[in-house]
Motif scaffolding. Structure first.
Motif, PDB file in Angstrom:
ATOM      1  N   LEU A 309       2.093 -25.893  27.161  1.00 19.31           N
ATOM      2  CA  LEU A 309       2.492 -25.812  28.727  1.00 19.31           C
ATOM      3  C   LEU A 309       1.538 -26.468  29.517  1.00 19.31           C
ATOM      4  O   LEU A 309       1.883 -27.311  30.694  1.00 19.31           O
ATOM      5  CB  LEU A 309       2.019 -24.378  28.780  1.00 19.31           C
ATOM      6  CG  LEU A 309       2.386 -23.798  30.269  1.00 19.31           C
ATOM      7  CD1 LEU A 309       3.458 -23.993  30.780  1.00 19.31           C
ATOM      8  CD2 LEU A 309       1.810 -22.250  30.562  1.00 19.31           C
ATOM      9  N   GLU A 310       0.358 -26.601  29.024  1.00 21.71           N
ATOM     10  CA  GLU A 310      -0.877 -27.465  29.831  1.00 21.71           C
ATOM     11  C   GLU A 310      -0.464 -28.965  29.725  1.00 21.71           C
ATOM     12  O   GLU A 310      -1.350 -29.760  30.711  1.00 21.71           O
ATOM     13  CB  GLU A 310      -2.224 -27.187  29.486  1.00 21.71           C
ATOM     14  CG  GLU A 310      -2.505 -25.700  29.929  1.00 21.71           C
ATOM     15  CD  GLU A 310      -3.906 -25.342  30.144  1.00 21.71           C
ATOM     16  OE1 GLU A 310      -4.311 -24.877  31.458  1.00 21.71           O
ATOM     17  OE2 GLU A 310      -4.777 -25.703  29.615  1.00 21.71           O
ATOM     18  N   ARG A 311       0.366 -29.119  29.048  1.00 21.62           N
ATOM     19  CA  ARG A 311       0.640 -30.872  29.100  1.00 21.62           C
ATOM     20  C   ARG A 311       1.224 -31.174  30.343  1.00 21.62           C
ATOM     21  O   ARG A 311       1.230 -32.465  30.973  1.00 21.62           O
ATOM     22  CB  ARG A 311       1.545 -31.252  27.953  1.00 21.62           C
ATOM     23  CG  ARG A 311       0.851 -31.294  26.722  1.00 21.62           C
ATOM     24  CD  ARG A 311       1.732 -31.805  25.324  1.00 21.62           C
ATOM     25  NE  ARG A 311       1.055 -31.806  24.255  1.00 21.62           N
ATOM     26  CZ  ARG A 311       1.895 -32.021  23.099  1.00 21.62           C
ATOM     27  NH1 ARG A 311       3.092 -32.499  23.188  1.00 21.62           N
ATOM     28  NH2 ARG A 311       1.134 -31.972  21.807  1.00 21.62           N
ATOM     29  N   HIS A 312       1.931 -30.014  30.970  1.00 23.63           N
ATOM     30  CA  HIS A 312       2.956 -30.301  32.285  1.00 23.63           C
ATOM     31  C   HIS A 312       2.198 -29.629  33.517  1.00 23.63           C
ATOM     32  O   HIS A 312       2.654 -30.023  34.543  1.00 23.63           O
ATOM     33  CB  HIS A 312       4.154 -29.700  31.935  1.00 23.63           C
ATOM     34  CG  HIS A 312       4.809 -30.112  30.486  1.00 23.63           C
ATOM     35  ND1 HIS A 312       5.277 -31.538  30.620  1.00 23.63           N
ATOM     36  CD2 HIS A 312       5.047 -29.768  29.351  1.00 23.63           C
ATOM     37  CE1 HIS A 312       5.953 -31.796  29.603  1.00 23.63           C
ATOM     38  NE2 HIS A 312       5.934 -30.761  28.593  1.00 23.63           N
ATOM     39  N   GLU A 316      -4.540 -22.530  35.364  1.00 26.90           N
ATOM     40  CA  GLU A 316      -5.725 -21.727  36.377  1.00 26.90           C
ATOM     41  C   GLU A 316      -4.987 -21.404  37.761  1.00 26.90           C
ATOM     42  O   GLU A 316      -4.710 -22.301  38.537  1.00 26.90           O
ATOM     43  CB  GLU A 316      -6.789 -22.612  36.399  1.00 26.90           C
ATOM     44  CG  GLU A 316      -8.026 -21.803  37.107  1.00 26.90           C
ATOM     45  CD  GLU A 316      -9.230 -22.588  37.036  1.00 26.90           C
ATOM     46  OE1 GLU A 316     -10.160 -22.116  37.395  1.00 26.90           O
ATOM     47  OE2 GLU A 316      -9.442 -23.532  36.524  1.00 26.90           O
ATOM     48  N   GLY A 317      -5.149 -20.091  38.052  1.00 28.68           N
ATOM     49  CA  GLY A 317      -4.847 -19.543  39.186  1.00 28.68           C
ATOM     50  C   GLY A 317      -3.321 -19.495  39.730  1.00 28.68           C
ATOM     51  O   GLY A 317      -2.906 -19.525  40.667  1.00 28.68           O
ATOM     52  N   ARG A 318      -2.606 -19.895  38.488  1.00 32.75           N
ATOM     53  CA  ARG A 318      -1.257 -19.854  38.644  1.00 32.75           C
ATOM     54  C   ARG A 318      -0.222 -18.995  37.996  1.00 32.75           C
ATOM     55  O   ARG A 318      -0.805 -18.491  36.815  1.00 32.75           O
ATOM     56  CB  ARG A 318      -0.411 -21.341  38.416  1.00 32.75           C
ATOM     57  CG  ARG A 318      -0.844 -22.378  39.056  1.00 32.75           C
ATOM     58  CD  ARG A 318      -0.308 -23.454  38.747  1.00 32.75           C
ATOM     59  NE  ARG A 318      -0.463 -24.710  40.049  1.00 32.75           N
ATOM     60  CZ  ARG A 318      -0.187 -25.987  39.785  1.00 32.75           C
ATOM     61  NH1 ARG A 318       0.166 -26.535  38.682  1.00 32.75           N
ATOM     62  NH2 ARG A 318      -0.301 -26.772  40.846  1.00 32.75           N
ATOM     63  N   LEU A 347      -5.342 -15.470  30.349  1.00 32.84           N
ATOM     64  CA  LEU A 347      -6.088 -14.915  31.006  1.00 32.84           C
ATOM     65  C   LEU A 347      -7.519 -15.445  31.033  1.00 32.84           C
ATOM     66  O   LEU A 347      -8.191 -15.764  31.837  1.00 32.84           O
ATOM     67  CB  LEU A 347      -6.356 -13.297  30.671  1.00 32.84           C
ATOM     68  CG  LEU A 347      -5.236 -12.528  30.850  1.00 32.84           C
ATOM     69  CD1 LEU A 347      -5.476 -10.880  30.302  1.00 32.84           C
ATOM     70  CD2 LEU A 347      -4.702 -12.412  32.272  1.00 32.84           C
ATOM     71  N   ASP A 348      -7.725 -16.081  29.799  1.00 32.79           N
ATOM     72  CA  ASP A 348      -9.214 -17.053  29.594  1.00 32.79           C
ATOM     73  C   ASP A 348      -9.074 -18.217  30.424  1.00 32.79           C
ATOM     74  O   ASP A 348     -10.217 -18.712  30.726  1.00 32.79           O
ATOM     75  CB  ASP A 348      -9.347 -17.112  28.269  1.00 32.79           C
ATOM     76  CG  ASP A 348      -9.812 -15.852  27.320  1.00 32.79           C
ATOM     77  OD1 ASP A 348     -10.472 -15.017  27.924  1.00 32.79           O
ATOM     78  OD2 ASP A 348      -9.806 -16.221  26.101  1.00 32.79           O
TER      79      ASP A 348
END
Length: 431
Positions: A309-312, A316-318, A347-348
């Motif tokens: 997911l974080e590739r795209h 954080e905050g979303r 959450l982390d």
């Protein structure tokens, strides 16, 4: 036959209702008055397909519930179906099972005719001979083999299909010492065997019977972790792991079942039994390196979802949608659910989580009270910057226009249940 079942959790309630459906007179015994009242009112304390109908049909007729263990004196067979939860080191906690065994022993003290006690709870080989049988002898003042017998009859019921698994099993395993106990088990299961046109029956020792239970679950857990490891490699090489799985599944030595790679296994059985066998092996002086790897691969799959997911997008905050909270479809059980690890990791990383499950939201809310739980997949997806599909509920396969409400249509599918579409950034976990 007259049967009593001590413990009315997933296993005990299913066993009691199914035995009543086979024509036996069944008494469910539990210390929880609310559970007893629920069963006697014709309702079930758990969510399990087909179980509510059986309880409703037989409650007050062939199925009764009580908190009084003395009721087992009127029965021929007593099943012990009490939980053996994991401790922090993975070993099993026998507290509830030993307390129930003591209650059974007290009732047996005033019973004159032969009685068979059948252990359904999952315990390490040797527990029956070294802990439970001596406790029954001590409390009842009777000698095993003379006034009562103790047998092992492991269950192979999967949550979400427990009733079907009981009524149409692949095998029956009887672990017993002596023909008297085996004869009673044969009589008990005779209607089931007749209804299925014959079922393979394995008659073995009590230690062996319990090891069959562990070996069954640990082998399947290992098969899933192996296909997930292969799936992770397939992802790196741009290979569709499901095409690979379909091909290797045609090899009869491998078989097609349990080859759906994804976010991994959970539930009350695979994690507990794998951890228990690892802990018991270490206590016996053996290092179960392969089983350690099986668990390590499984525990790594949820984090891979977030990494994809974080590739795209930065989470954080979303708002991030999590679809599916139960460890598998067809149950409200979140024990061992991959969703717990997914939510914890989100959450982390500072995400705002919107979660949806058809039946398991209340259970997950007890674990993560600060998460937003919504009433539909569409509500979870609304304004989300990403979605993680963790449980393969059928309704997720029909999602389409609901994705239009997302702020960013980024979907990481851990179960190969969602179809990609125009405008969506779609990542399959292992394909």
């Amino acid at each position: 036959m007259n049967v009593s079942v001590v413990g009315s959790g997933y296993v005990g309630t299913t066993v009691a209702a199914c035995l009543a459906d086979l024509g036996h007179e069944v008494t469910a015994i539990d210390i929880d008055t609310e559970i007893v009242e629920t069963i006697n009112s014709g309702e079930t304390p758990i969510h399990e397909p087909g179980l509510a109908e059986l309880v409703e049909t037989h409650a007050g007729e062939r199925l009764h519930a009580t908190t009084d263990h003395a009721a087992l004196r009127e029965t021929d067979v007593t099943f012990l179906a009490l939980q053996t939860p994991s401790r922090e080191d993975g070993s099993i906690d026998l507290g509830a099972l030993e307390a129930g065994t003591r209650d059974v022993g007290e009732a047996l003290a005033e019973k004159e005719d032969y009685h068979l006690v059948v252990v359904k709870s999952t315990v390490i080989p040797g527990t029956v001979e070294e802990r439970l049988e001596p406790l029954l002898e001590e409390v009842s003042g009777q000698e095993a083999g003379e006034q009562f017998g103790v047998a092992v009859n492991p269950e192979f019921q999967s949550q979400g299909s427990a009733v079907a698994d009981f009524m149409g099993p692949d095998k029956l395993v009887f672990g017993a010492e002596g023909e008297r106990a085996l004869d009673r088990l044969d009589e008990l299961y005779a209607p089931l065997v007749a209804d299925n046109g014959g079922i393979p029956i394995v008659e073995t020792g009590r230690r062996e019977a319990m090891m069959v239970k562990y070996a069954n679950n640990v082998f399947l857990a290992g098969k899933i972790s192996l296909i997930n490891e292969l799936g992770n490699l397939c992802k790196e090489f741009g290979v569709d792991s499901y095409d690979v799985a379909e091909a290797i599944g045609l090899d009869e030595r491998i078989g097609a079942k349990f080859l759906r790679s994804g976010v991994g296994w959970g539930g009350s059985c695979f994690p507990k039994d794998t951890d228990a066998l690892r802990a018991a092996g270490r206590e016996a002086g053996y290092e179960p390196e392969l089983l350690d790897s099986v668990v390590a691969v499984n525990d790594g799959q949820p984090r891979r979802m977030l990494d994809l997911l974080e590739r795209h997008t930065n989470v954080e905050g979303r708002r991030i949608a999590v679809l599916g909270l139960a460890f598998k479809p067809g149950t409200d059980d979140i024990r061992g659910s991959r969703a717990t690890l997914v939510i914890d990791d989100l959450l982390d990383r500072g995400a705002s989580v919107a979660a949806y499950d058809p039946v398991a939201s209340d259970a997950m809310a007890e674990k993560f009270p600060d998460v937003e739980y919504v009433e539909s997949a569409q509500a979870a997806l609304a304004d989300a910057h990403g979605a993680l599909v963790v449980t393969d509920w059928d309704e997720f396969a029909t999602l389409d226009g609901e994705f239009d409400d997302m702020e960013q249509q980024i979907v990481v599918d851990g179960r190969r249940i969602v179809d990609s579409r125009d405008g969506m950034t779609y990542e399959g976990l292992t394909w």
